[in-house]
Design a protein around this motif. Structure first.
Motif: not given
Length: 213
Positions: A34-51
């Motif tokens: 999602f970050c390196e290949e797709q470029g959708i997110f910059e630093e990381h794709d983690r969010d509150e749902i991961d909790t």
């Protein structure tokens, strides 16, 4: 290596992530896709749902023991009985196995159905809508996520029966190959299953059918 060994497909376990190293490897796959290949997110794709989400994974194995995580997706319950899938991703070198994306989706929906699910939803990139329909999903609307049109889709639970032990999941065999497998990844987009599958990887049925969301 003889001809017979070339024709034998690799075996994978599709299961819940249950320890730290599995969860960490799943995060690295998401980062790569999602970050390196797709470029959708910059630093990381983690969010509150991961909790609150349960990560699911595909692993290679040695003598029946998990060795390497090669695919992942997450599921979470937003309210009693209402489940979402998201962040579906498979490592590049494993994308031509032909079964990993679809198997992650199967475990995702069947796991929720086991726990208690009346509705399972995902947002899917428009180009993958047909693929999800083939997996017995229905389109219930459209929305724009990250500037891209997505189909909001609902799984037909009758095609995803409950499992006796969803944590242990099940085993699948990949496509027989003569050289090291290439790959087919699934992408995800913000809180639901949204993804894009390259046209030449149609059999992987879920290249990000589940949104990054």
């Amino acid at each position: 290596m003889n001809d017979k060994s070339h024709k034998k497909g690799r075996v994978f376990q599709v299961k819940w992530a249950t320890n730290d190293w599995e969860i960490e490897q799943a995060k690295r796959i998401r980062q790569a896709v999602f970050c390196e290949e797709q470029g959708i997110f910059e630093e990381h794709d983690r969010d509150e749902i991961d909790t609150i989400a349960q990560p699911l994974i595909v692993t290679t194995s040695i003598i029946g023991m998990p060795e390497e995580v090669v695919g992942t997706v997450r599921i979470h319950q937003s309210e009693p009985g209402l489940w979402w899938g998201a962040r579906l991703a498979v490592k590049k070198e494993f994308r031509r196995q032909g079964v990993l994306g679809a198997s992650l989706i199967k475990l995702a929906v069947s796991s929720a159905n086991t726990i208690g699910c009346h509705t399972f939803l995902a947002t899917v990139q428009e180009q993958n809508e047909v693929l999800f329909r083939r997996l017995n999903w229905d389109t219930i609307g459209y929305e724009t996520i990250h500037g891209m049109k997505h189909a909001k889709m609902q799984a037909d639970l009758q095609h995803y029966p409950a499992l006796d032990q969803p944590e242990l999941g099940f085993w699948v065999t990949g496509r027989p190959v003569k050289t090291q497998s290439v790959s087919a990844y699934l992408l995800g987009d913000e809180v639901h299953f949204n993804a894009a599958i390259p046209n030449n990887l149609i059999e992987e049925t879920a290249h990000a059918g589940i949104s990054a969301g």
